[in-house]
Design an enzyme around this catalytic site. Structure first.
Site, PDB file in Angstrom:
ATOM      1  N   ARG A 188       0.862  -1.198   0.000  1.00 21.04           N
ATOM      2  CA  ARG A 188       0.000   0.000   0.000  1.00 21.04           C
ATOM      3  C   ARG A 188       0.891   1.239   0.000  1.00 21.04           C
ATOM      4  NH1 ARG A 188      -3.686   0.177   5.077  1.00 21.04           N
ATOM      5  NH2 ARG A 188      -4.350  -1.769   4.076  1.00 21.04           N
ATOM      6  N   HIS A 202      -5.324  -9.632   8.404  1.00 19.91           N
ATOM      7  CA  HIS A 202      -4.073  -8.875   8.279  1.00 19.91           C
ATOM      8  C   HIS A 202      -2.876  -9.711   8.736  1.00 19.91           C
ATOM      9  CE1 HIS A 202      -1.807  -4.883   8.768  1.00 19.91           C
ATOM     10  NE2 HIS A 202      -1.013  -5.767   9.356  1.00 19.91           N
TER      11      HIS A 202
END
Length: 283
Positions: free
Chosen positions: A123, A260
């Site tokens: 990201r 995650h």
């Protein structure tokens, strides 16, 4: 004359003794006091590197094309409600060590009749900046009903649901789930469609083709904590299966998000990158 000095000397000695006692008491009191705590050191700004990826970043599909890819931040189906800055293409980019470890996870998952599906991988820092800017605009809450139905937007950072900076920007952290083999079709998200809370039971929330994990992806709610005791049955078993598969290949779960995982042997533990999620970023 000598008799006059005795009272004077006695009085002086008494004063001296009282002074010594006072000083001793003050010293003892000072010794019991703790020094004032130092103010916390400011959080250092992340080291941001760019504008292209290092040579050891790869597209996950080039390492393992069998892993399903559903990059939500390149679409409008996320907690912001629009594509996020830095995602011109729906790709999963990772450091090669993380991608190769994930390939081994996929082999183990397939052997048990499941497949991995990734929602987000590397990201860019600009995407994190986009999240921070969005958080400062209280009126933008068009996706609240699905992604954070019971948590105030003002608490999303404070309660750890969104992080800045994030390990995702280092290239070895990803969000993922398990899907059946073969994966069922997944209806596309249509902007403006009625939203259903991510905490509702499977079959009623957004029809993601994931196995039941107890909540939807990016569900900002305590129910999404990996070990939340309210999650039982098949959803609990699926979370545990994902954790076992990932842990066996060197990944570590973030306890507040069942999806995650960070590759613990990440090659860039202190560097945050900002190149866009695009093929052109790779060398």
């Amino acid at each position: 004359m000598s008799s006059g000095r005795r009272p004077y000397r006695a009085a002086r000695r008494a004063v001296g003794r009282r002074l010594v006692a006072v000083l001793a008491a003050a010293a003892a009191t000072a010794g019991c006091q703790r020094p004032a705590p130092s103010p916390p050191a400011p959080t250092p700004s992340p080291t941001v590197a760019g504008p292209r990826a290092p040579a050891d970043f790869v597209a996950l599909s080039d390492v393992d094309a069998s892993i399903n890819i559903d990059i939500r931040y390149a679409t409008a189906h996320n907690f912001v409600g629009r594509p996020i800055a830095g995602y011109p293409e729906p790709l999963c980019l990772l450091t090669r060590p993380a991608a190769e470890a994930l390939h081994r996870v996929q082999a183990a998952a397939l052997a048990g009749g499941r497949s991995l599906k990734v929602y987000d991988c590397y990201r860019p820092q600009r995407a994190v900046d986009d999240f921070v800017a969005w958080a400062k605009r209280p009126g933008e809450q068009q996706m609240k009903a699905e992604f954070y139905p019971d948590v105030a937007k003002t608490k999303l950072f404070a309660e750890g649901y969104i992080g800045a900076p994030t390990a995702h920007s280092r290239g070895s952290t990803l969000d993922l789930t398990l899907v059946p083999v073969p994966p069922p079709a997944q209806p596309g998200y249509v902007p403006g469609q009625p939203l259903v809370a991510c905490t509702t039971p499977a079959g009623r929330r957004f029809p993601d083709n994931s196995v039941d994990m107890g909540t939807g992806f990016d569900c900002f709610d305590p129910l999404a904590h990996t070990a939340d005791p309210q999650v039982t049955g098949a959803a609990r078993a699926n979370r545990e299966l994902l954790r076992r598969l990932m842990t066996a290949q060197g990944f570590e779960n973030y306890p507040r998000e069942w999806w995650h995982y960070r590759f613990t042997a990440e090659p860039y533990p202190k560097t945050y990158f900002d190149f866009p999620v695009a093929r052109s970023s790779l060398r």
